[in-house]
Design a protein around this motif. Structure first.
Motif, PDB file in Angstrom:
ATOM      1  N   LEU A   1      45.969  49.751  37.044  1.00  0.00           N
ATOM      2  CA  LEU A   1      44.820  50.643  37.105  1.00  0.00           C
ATOM      3  C   LEU A   1      43.535  49.841  37.316  1.00  0.00           C
ATOM      4  CD1 LEU A   1      43.651  53.444  36.987  1.00  0.00           C
ATOM      5  CD2 LEU A   1      43.649  53.324  34.476  1.00  0.00           C
ATOM      6  N   SER A   2      43.418  48.698  36.670  1.00  0.00           N
ATOM      7  CA  SER A   2      42.235  47.860  36.842  1.00  0.00           C
ATOM      8  C   SER A   2      42.122  47.367  38.282  1.00  0.00           C
ATOM      9  CB  SER A   2      42.291  46.659  35.882  1.00  0.00           C
ATOM     10  OG  SER A   2      42.244  47.096  34.540  1.00  0.00           O
ATOM     11  N   ASP A   3      43.259  46.992  38.881  1.00  0.00           N
ATOM     12  CA  ASP A   3      43.238  46.548  40.280  1.00  0.00           C
ATOM     13  C   ASP A   3      42.828  47.682  41.210  1.00  0.00           C
ATOM     14  OD1 ASP A   3      44.004  44.055  39.480  1.00  0.00           O
ATOM     15  OD2 ASP A   3      46.138  44.336  39.953  1.00  0.00           O
ATOM     16  N   HIS A   4      43.315  48.884  40.914  1.00  0.00           N
ATOM     17  CA  HIS A   4      42.959  50.031  41.754  1.00  0.00           C
ATOM     18  C   HIS A   4      41.458  50.311  41.660  1.00  0.00           C
ATOM     19  CE1 HIS A   4      43.214  53.902  43.743  1.00  0.00           C
ATOM     20  NE2 HIS A   4      42.585  54.455  42.718  1.00  0.00           N
ATOM     21  N   ILE A   5      40.903  50.233  40.444  1.00  0.00           N
ATOM     22  CA  ILE A   5      39.467  50.469  40.264  1.00  0.00           C
ATOM     23  C   ILE A   5      38.670  49.412  41.021  1.00  0.00           C
ATOM     24  CG2 ILE A   5      37.595  50.454  38.570  1.00  0.00           C
ATOM     25  CD1 ILE A   5      39.604  51.647  36.549  1.00  0.00           C
ATOM     26  N   ALA A   6      39.118  48.159  40.959  1.00  0.00           N
ATOM     27  CA  ALA A   6      38.423  47.078  41.673  1.00  0.00           C
ATOM     28  C   ALA A   6      38.440  47.311  43.180  1.00  0.00           C
ATOM     29  CB  ALA A   6      39.046  45.734  41.329  1.00  0.00           C
ATOM     30  N   SER A   7      39.556  47.810  43.700  1.00  0.00           N
ATOM     31  CA  SER A   7      39.643  48.057  45.142  1.00  0.00           C
ATOM     32  C   SER A   7      38.715  49.191  45.565  1.00  0.00           C
ATOM     33  CB  SER A   7      41.089  48.373  45.542  1.00  0.00           C
ATOM     34  OG  SER A   7      41.498  49.626  45.019  1.00  0.00           O
ATOM     35  N   ARG A   8      38.604  50.213  44.698  1.00  0.00           N
ATOM     36  CA  ARG A   8      37.708  51.313  45.027  1.00  0.00           C
ATOM     37  C   ARG A   8      36.250  50.858  44.978  1.00  0.00           C
ATOM     38  NH1 ARG A   8      39.500  53.978  48.225  1.00  0.00           N
ATOM     39  NH2 ARG A   8      38.094  55.720  47.769  1.00  0.00           N
ATOM     40  N   GLU A   9      35.933  49.959  44.052  1.00  0.00           N
ATOM     41  CA  GLU A   9      34.581  49.412  44.004  1.00  0.00           C
ATOM     42  C   GLU A   9      34.259  48.640  45.275  1.00  0.00           C
ATOM     43  OE1 GLU A   9      33.736  48.690  39.256  1.00  0.00           O
ATOM     44  OE2 GLU A   9      34.791  47.151  40.415  1.00  0.00           O
ATOM     45  N   SER A  10      35.209  47.906  45.769  1.00  0.00           N
ATOM     46  CA  SER A  10      34.995  47.134  47.004  1.00  0.00           C
ATOM     47  C   SER A  10      34.718  48.050  48.184  1.00  0.00           C
ATOM     48  CB  SER A  10      36.219  46.253  47.299  1.00  0.00           C
ATOM     49  OG  SER A  10      36.418  45.316  46.265  1.00  0.00           O
ATOM     50  N   SER A  11      35.383  49.199  48.218  1.00  0.00           N
ATOM     51  CA  SER A  11      35.178  50.120  49.339  1.00  0.00           C
ATOM     52  C   SER A  11      33.790  50.740  49.319  1.00  0.00           C
ATOM     53  CB  SER A  11      36.241  51.220  49.314  1.00  0.00           C
ATOM     54  OG  SER A  11      36.079  52.050  48.168  1.00  0.00           O
TER      55      SER A  11
END
Length: 414
Positions: free
Chosen positions: A300-310
C-alpha cells in the motif's frame, strides 16, 4: 524650446520571474517583500475554485459580464476578505483554547464570550454574502431571468462560495495573538482574571496561561516578507496577485492590446488554477492520511508513492501557468510606461504645432525640421516597442492556453 533629444529606446523589459522562483516561494511558503492583500475580485475568483465546474463558470460569467458579485464591503469588517479569513482563523484558535482541559475556569467564560462575538460576526458576513441585497437576484422573476441567461448562482453554491472566501489566501494570517487583536477591553479582562488565577496557581503557570491565551501563535517574519500557511496557499496568492496587477494596469485595457485581451479570459484562467490547486491539496491530504493508515503495509505504501509521483507533473504545470501569468503582468506594466512616454511625446508634438503656427503668422518661415523629425522618430520608436510588447504578451498568453489545454486533459476531480 527644449530639444527632444535622441529617439526613445523604450524601457528594458524586466528580468521575468521564472517557474523556479515561484517554486521556491511555494517550498518556503514565503513571498519576498510586503505584499498587498488580494482584491475582492481575485478573492471571489479563487473562492470559486471550491465550487463545481458548472458553478465556477457561472461566477466567471457574472464577473466577465460585469454583474454583481460579493464584495468585502458586505462583511462589515476591516481588511476585506483577508479580514474574513483572519476572523475565521480567530474562531478556530479560540475553539482550540476552549478545548484545553487546563484552561482556568475563571478564564473560560471570557474566552467563550469572545468566541460567541466572533461567531456572530461570521454569521452576519455569511448572510450578507449569500442573501445580501444587490448581489444575486431574489425575486422569482429575477431568478428565472438569471437562470435563462446562465448567470444565476444557486443558494447551495453561494454557501460554498462563502466558505471559500473564509479561506482567502492572506499574508501572515498566523501572525499575532488572536485575542489581542480582538480588542484591548477583552485583553484587560482576560489579563485580570489570569492574574487572579495565577495568585492561587503560581506565577509560572499564570505566565504560561497569558502566553497561550494572549501570545503570538507565530512570530512575524523579521524581513517583512509575506508568510503563508503552506505552498498551496502561496501559489494561490501569487496567482491572485498577478491577476490583480494585470487588471489594474491601464495598458491592459488600452486599444493596443485588444487582440490579446480577447485571447484569454483572466477570470476563467485564475478560477481554473484555483480549482486545480485546491483539488491537488485535497488529494495530498488524503494521501497523507492513507499513508498513516497503511502502517507497515509495504504494498500500500508503494502504491501511494506511485500515485504521488503521478501528481508531480500537475504541480509543475500549475507553477508554469502562474509564471506565465507573472510574465503577462510584467509585460503590460512595462507597456504602461511606454504608453505614458508616447502620450508625453504626443503632447509635445501638439505644443510644437502651436509654436510653429505662431511663428508662421509672425512672418518667420524657419520651421525646426530637425526637431520635428526627431520627435517623429521617438513616437515611432515607442510604437515599435509596443509591438514588441504585444508579441511578447501573445507568447505568454499562448503559454497559458497551452498549459490550460494540458491540464484540462488530465483534469483533477472536483
Amino acid at each position: 524650446m527644449t530639444d527632444p533629444g535622441s529617439p526613445h529606446p523604450g524601457p528594458r523589459l524586466p528580468d521575468p520571474l521564472t517557474p523556479s522562483d515561484i517554486g521556491r516561494w511555494c517550498e518556503k511558503s514565503v513571498i519576498p517583500g510586503v505584499q498587498p492583500e488580494l482584491s475582492d475580485d481575485a478573492a471571489v475568483v479563487i473562492a470559486s475554485g471550491h465550487l463545481s465546474a458548472a458553478a465556477r463558470e457561472i461566477v466567471v460569467r457574472r464577473m466577465s459580464a460585469g454583474l454583481p458579485v460579493p464584495s468585502s464591503t458586505s462583511i462589515n469588517g476591516p481588511g476585506g476578505f483577508g479580514g474574513l479569513r483572519r476572523l475565521q482563523r480567530s474562531v478556530g484558535a479560540i475553539e482550540a483554547q476552549l478545548a484545553n482541559p487546563m484552561l482556568p475556569s475563571m478564564v473560560a467564560p471570557v474566552i467563550r464570550s469572545r468566541r460567541n462575538t466572533m461567531t456572530r460576526r461570521l454569521d452576519d458576513a455569511r448572510k450578507n454574502v449569500i442573501t445580501g441585497k444587490g448581489i444575486f437576484a431574489t425575486s422569482i422573476r429575477g431568478i428565472r431571468r438569471e437562470r435563462r441567461e446562465g448567470v444565476h448562482l444557486e443558494l447551495i453554491d453561494r454557501e460554498r462560495l462563502f466558505v471559500g472566501l473564509t479561506y482567502t489566501p492572506t499574508p501572515n494570517v498566523n501572525a499575532g495573538g488572536y485575542v489581542r487583536r480582538a480588542g484591548s477591553a477583552a485583553i484587560d479582562r482576560v489579563a485580570g482574571v489570569v492574574g487572579a488565577a495565577a495568585t492561587k496557581a503560581g506565577i509560572d503557570k499564570g505566565n504560561r496561561w497569558v502566553s497561550e491565551i494572549l501570545g503570538d501563535l507565530e512570530t512575524p517574519s523579521p524581513s517583512g516578507d509575506a508568510k503563508f500557511v503552506d505552498g498551496y496557499e502561496t501559489i494561490l496568492f501569487a496567482a491572485g496577485s498577478f491577476y490583480d496587477r494585470i487588471v489594474r494596469c491601464p495598458a491592459w485595457h488600452s486599444d493596443h492590446f485588444d487582440v490579446q485581451r480577447t485571447a484569454v479570459d483572466l477570470n476563467a484562467e485564475l478560477g481554473d488554477i484555483a480549482a486545480d490547486v485546491i483539488a491537488l491539496r485535497t488529494i495530498r491530504v488524503d494521501l497523507d492520511n492513507s499513508r498513516r493508515a497503511a502502517g507497515f503495509d509495504a504494498d500500500l505504501s508503494d502504491h501511494i508513492a506511485s500515485r504521488e509521483s503521478s501528481l508531480r507533473p500537475v504541480w509543475t504545470e500549475l507553477i508554469d501557468r502562474v509564471a506565465a501569468l507573472a510574465s503577462v503582468a510584467e509585460v503590460v506594466e512595462s507597456a504602461a510606461i511606454e504608453l505614458r512616454v508616447i502620450a508625453e511625446f504626443a503632447h509635445t508634438a501638439t505644443i510644437d504645432d502651436r509654436i510653429d503656427r505662431l511663428v508662421a503668422r509672425s512672418g518667420e518661415r524657419e520651421i525646426s525640421a530637425d526637431n520635428t523629425k526627431r520627435l517623429t522618430e521617438q513616437v515611432r520608436a515607442g510604437e515599435d516597442q509596443l509591438r514588441i510588447y504585444r508579441d511578447v504578451l501573445q507568447g505568454n498568453i499562448a503559454r497559458l492556453s497551452a498549459g490550460d489545454a494540458t491540464l484540462r486533459s488530465r483534469r483533477l476531480p472536483e
